[in-house]
Design an enzyme around this catalytic site. Sequence first.
Site, PDB file in Angstrom:
ATOM      1  N   LYS A 196       0.850  -1.211   0.000  1.00 35.96           N
ATOM      2  CA  LYS A 196       0.000   0.000   0.000  1.00 35.96           C
ATOM      3  C   LYS A 196       0.878   1.250   0.000  1.00 35.96           C
ATOM      4  CE  LYS A 196      -1.789   1.558   4.015  1.00 35.96           C
ATOM      5  NZ  LYS A 196      -1.519   2.972   4.358  1.00 35.96           N
ATOM      6  N   ASN A 197       1.891   1.268   0.855  1.00 33.64           N
ATOM      7  CA  ASN A 197       2.684   2.488   1.047  1.00 33.64           C
ATOM      8  C   ASN A 197       3.742   2.705  -0.029  1.00 33.64           C
ATOM      9  OD1 ASN A 197       1.079   3.003   3.191  1.00 33.64           O
ATOM     10  ND2 ASN A 197       2.573   2.438   4.767  1.00 33.64           N
ATOM     11  N   ARG A 209      -4.694  10.559   4.556  1.00 33.11           N
ATOM     12  CA  ARG A 209      -3.623  11.534   4.748  1.00 33.11           C
ATOM     13  C   ARG A 209      -2.599  11.501   3.628  1.00 33.11           C
ATOM     14  NH1 ARG A 209      -2.201  13.414   8.532  1.00 33.11           N
ATOM     15  NH2 ARG A 209      -0.019  13.129   7.995  1.00 33.11           N
ATOM     16  N   CYS A 230      -5.001  12.194  12.950  1.00 33.17           N
ATOM     17  CA  CYS A 230      -5.744  10.939  12.757  1.00 33.17           C
ATOM     18  C   CYS A 230      -5.676  10.204  14.089  1.00 33.17           C
ATOM     19  CB  CYS A 230      -5.146  10.130  11.618  1.00 33.17           C
ATOM     20  SG  CYS A 230      -3.625   9.310  12.070  1.00 33.17           S
ATOM     21  N   ARG A 247       0.238  14.096  13.298  1.00 31.21           N
ATOM     22  CA  ARG A 247       0.691  13.901  11.915  1.00 31.21           C
ATOM     23  C   ARG A 247       0.927  15.246  11.186  1.00 31.21           C
ATOM     24  NH1 ARG A 247      -1.120   8.694  10.472  1.00 31.21           N
ATOM     25  NH2 ARG A 247       0.499   8.691   8.876  1.00 31.21           N
ATOM     26  N   ASP A 252       4.576   0.223  12.212  1.00 31.43           N
ATOM     27  CA  ASP A 252       3.382  -0.398  11.616  1.00 31.43           C
ATOM     28  C   ASP A 252       3.221  -1.852  12.016  1.00 31.43           C
ATOM     29  OD1 ASP A 252       3.439   1.384   8.429  1.00 31.43           O
ATOM     30  OD2 ASP A 252       2.879   1.957  10.464  1.00 31.43           O
ATOM     31  N   ILE A 263       7.503   6.547  17.490  1.00 34.99           N
ATOM     32  CA  ILE A 263       7.197   7.283  16.264  1.00 34.99           C
ATOM     33  C   ILE A 263       5.922   8.096  16.393  1.00 34.99           C
ATOM     34  CG2 ILE A 263       6.784   7.088  13.774  1.00 34.99           C
ATOM     35  CD1 ILE A 263       9.599   6.171  14.562  1.00 34.99           C
ATOM     36  N   ARG A 282      -8.766  -0.540   4.521  1.00 31.08           N
ATOM     37  CA  ARG A 282      -7.898   0.491   3.937  1.00 31.08           C
ATOM     38  C   ARG A 282      -6.546  -0.098   3.553  1.00 31.08           C
ATOM     39  NH1 ARG A 282      -7.306   5.890   7.083  1.00 31.08           N
ATOM     40  NH2 ARG A 282      -5.937   6.056   5.286  1.00 31.08           N
TER      41      ARG A 282
HETATM   42  C1  EPZ Z   1       4.225   6.816   6.699  1.00 29.43           C
HETATM   43  O1  EPZ Z   1       3.427   7.814   7.288  1.00 29.43           O
HETATM   44  C2  EPZ Z   1       3.299   5.621   6.487  1.00 29.43           C
HETATM   45  N1  EPZ Z   1       2.205   5.999   5.576  1.00 29.43           N
HETATM   46  C3  EPZ Z   1       2.740   5.164   7.837  1.00 29.43           C
HETATM   47  O2  EPZ Z   1       1.953   4.015   7.609  1.00 29.43           O
HETATM   48  C4  EPZ Z   1       3.910   4.796   8.747  1.00 29.43           C
HETATM   49  O3  EPZ Z   1       3.414   4.436  10.009  1.00 29.43           O
HETATM   50  C5  EPZ Z   1       4.851   6.009   8.884  1.00 29.43           C
HETATM   51  O4  EPZ Z   1       5.293   6.423   7.572  1.00 29.43           O
HETATM   52  C6  EPZ Z   1       6.077   5.706   9.727  1.00 29.43           C
HETATM   53  O5  EPZ Z   1       6.777   4.638   9.168  1.00 29.43           O
HETATM   54  C7  EPZ Z   1       2.449   6.020   4.246  1.00 29.43           C
HETATM   55  O6  EPZ Z   1       3.555   5.765   3.786  1.00 29.43           O
HETATM   56  C8  EPZ Z   1       1.298   6.384   3.372  1.00 29.43           C
HETATM   57  P1  EPZ Z   1       6.225  10.092   8.924  1.00 29.43           P
HETATM   58  P2  EPZ Z   1       4.007   9.327   7.384  1.00 29.43           P
HETATM   59  O7  EPZ Z   1       6.120  11.381   8.197  1.00 29.43           O
HETATM   60  O8  EPZ Z   1       4.888   9.616   6.236  1.00 29.43           O
HETATM   61  C9  EPZ Z   1       6.499  13.246  12.416  1.00 29.43           C
HETATM   62  C10 EPZ Z   1       0.071   2.655   7.781  1.00 29.43           C
HETATM   63  O9  EPZ Z   1      -0.385   2.057   8.742  1.00 29.43           O
HETATM   64  N2  EPZ Z   1       6.449  14.259  11.335  1.00 29.43           N
HETATM   65  O10 EPZ Z   1       7.392   9.202   8.649  1.00 29.43           O
HETATM   66  O11 EPZ Z   1       2.842  10.223   7.636  1.00 29.43           O
HETATM   67  C11 EPZ Z   1       5.192  12.475  12.542  1.00 29.43           C
HETATM   68  O12 EPZ Z   1       4.290  13.170  13.375  1.00 29.43           O
HETATM   69  C12 EPZ Z   1       0.550   4.074   7.925  1.00 29.43           C
HETATM   70  O13 EPZ Z   1       0.222   2.182   6.623  1.00 29.43           O
HETATM   71  C13 EPZ Z   1       6.579  15.607  11.673  1.00 29.43           C
HETATM   72  O14 EPZ Z   1       6.712  15.963  12.844  1.00 29.43           O
HETATM   73  O15 EPZ Z   1       4.904   9.249   8.696  1.00 29.43           O
HETATM   74  C14 EPZ Z   1       5.638  11.173  13.147  1.00 29.43           C
HETATM   75  O16 EPZ Z   1       5.755  11.338  14.540  1.00 29.43           O
HETATM   76  C15 EPZ Z   1       0.262   4.617   9.299  1.00 29.43           C
HETATM   77  N3  EPZ Z   1       6.544  16.530  10.676  1.00 29.43           N
HETATM   78  C16 EPZ Z   1       7.037  10.952  12.573  1.00 29.43           C
HETATM   79  O17 EPZ Z   1       7.453  12.235  12.080  1.00 29.43           O
HETATM   80  C17 EPZ Z   1       6.392  16.180   9.349  1.00 29.43           C
HETATM   81  O18 EPZ Z   1       6.391  17.080   8.478  1.00 29.43           O
HETATM   82  C18 EPZ Z   1       7.071   9.960  11.411  1.00 29.43           C
HETATM   83  O19 EPZ Z   1       6.112  10.385  10.488  1.00 29.43           O
HETATM   84  C19 EPZ Z   1       6.251  14.814   9.038  1.00 29.43           C
HETATM   85  C20 EPZ Z   1       6.287  13.869  10.045  1.00 29.43           C
END
Ligand code: EPZ
Length: 419
Positions: A22-23, A92, A116, A121, A304, A326, A396
């Site tokens: 998916k990702n 998202r 979410c 996020r 995840d 995370i 999803r």
């Molecule tokens: C991706 O989300 C995945 N989604 C998530 O999978 C996964 O859990 C996550 O990466 C971590 O591995 C997709 O790829 C579509 P991040 P993402 O930006 O990119 C903080 C699932 O179950 N952050 O790596 O949104 C954030 O709050 C989903 O398939 C900021 O502070 O995650 C988090 O604490 C859930 N500012 C950490 O970084 C930003 O601008 C990691 O978030 C961006 C992120």
Amino acid sequence: MDKLEIEGGIRLKGEVSISGAKNAALPIMVASILASGESTVDRVPELVDVKTMGKLLGHLGADFRYSSGKAVIGTDRINNHVAPYELVKTMRASVLVLGPLLARRGSAKVSLPGGCAIGARPINLHLMGLKKMGAAIELDRGYVTARSDGLKGAVIYFDIPTVTGTENLLMAASLARGVTVLENAAREPEVVDLANALNSMGARISGAGESVIEIEGVDALRPLKYKIIPDRVETATFMIVAGTTGGEVLIRECRPEHNDALITKLEEAGLTIERGEDRIRVIGPDRPVARDIKTMPYPGFPTDMQAQFMALMSTAQGTSVIRETIFENRFMHVAELKRMGADIDIEGGVATVRGVPSLKGADVMATDLRASASLIVAGLAAQGKTTIHRLYHLDRGYERIEKKLEGLGASVRRMQKDA
Ligand code: EPZ
């Protein structure tokens, strides 16, 4: 709303094939915007999120068609630059259109994704990077408006190795003037898959999978023809299912090297794991042994897979300490596991799981995508019947999971809308 009924206590045995990730599918489908013409993406899983992304691409003017694992995307006409709240609020990952729209059209207006279930996020790091590349960014009434008369290369350091932040900037930088360097970039396999897909379009990206990625911008890209990687989170879920039911499962069409951290922990917990080139055989013990985990950016233990691993630890010998670093609220499955008899305490981002001999089936509520998987894992191991409500969370991210579980001998039934 659909629900899933599971009769637990059956040792699962047999073979299962893993669907596309998916990702990886979501960012790679969006990458098609960067070129004009017809792109095809193979091994795209049939998921609600893929349908939502298709709707969004259609809304932007693309011609999106999907059938049996293949997405065909016509991008001659990208005549709209607005990703509306109604679509973004359900997924998202819609924020991934920001970079490509800016690169292709010089403008983008994307609803802020908002929080979410698992956390706030924010996307501040996405916006910081685009600003460094010369974009003018405004936040107004819940929307991000970005404009640029030509992105330029920049050195961008991420305070946190954000996955979709890295992906947004990879796509934007592919068509920027000059060289962009992403530092402290995310190293996930899905980021590497996106970089490989972009390079197959003519991009010049090196270092994907490492913490420093270099992108030399080009004038134009050609349409995509690409097959995505298998889903490492689905792979993890089936490994854990073999572990909790004391079964024996052969997982086909997967990439074992994408699950190194989890495989190490599962072997320490007593599972027997035989790795092949594109398959993994997992034999579950009579009772797993408790192990501690701490979620980290890839290649650390993936967040995840935390909820599913906790379900396994719920009936382990001993006590497991699970640290979630995370996301700030990714323990929503704990209350539901406790309804099934799990003995778990939470303090901040740390869950202490005291293993019990067995769980008991109950009515439980899915709260987010991976929590749903955790409840399935628990239900398969529990004595008696478990009914999981609010199944749309599961749909999803997992393609036909009940069919795959039935294929392994599980007693699983999907009940349509309040039947
Ligand atoms: C991706 O989300 C995945 N989604 C998530 O999978 C996964 O859990 C996550 O990466 C971590 O591995 C997709 O790829 C579509 P991040 P993402 O930006 O990119 C903080 C699932 O179950 N952050 O790596 O949104 C954030 O709050 C989903 O398939 C900021 O502070 O995650 C988090 O604490 C859930 N500012 C950490 O970084 C930003 O601008 C990691 O978030 C961006 C992120």
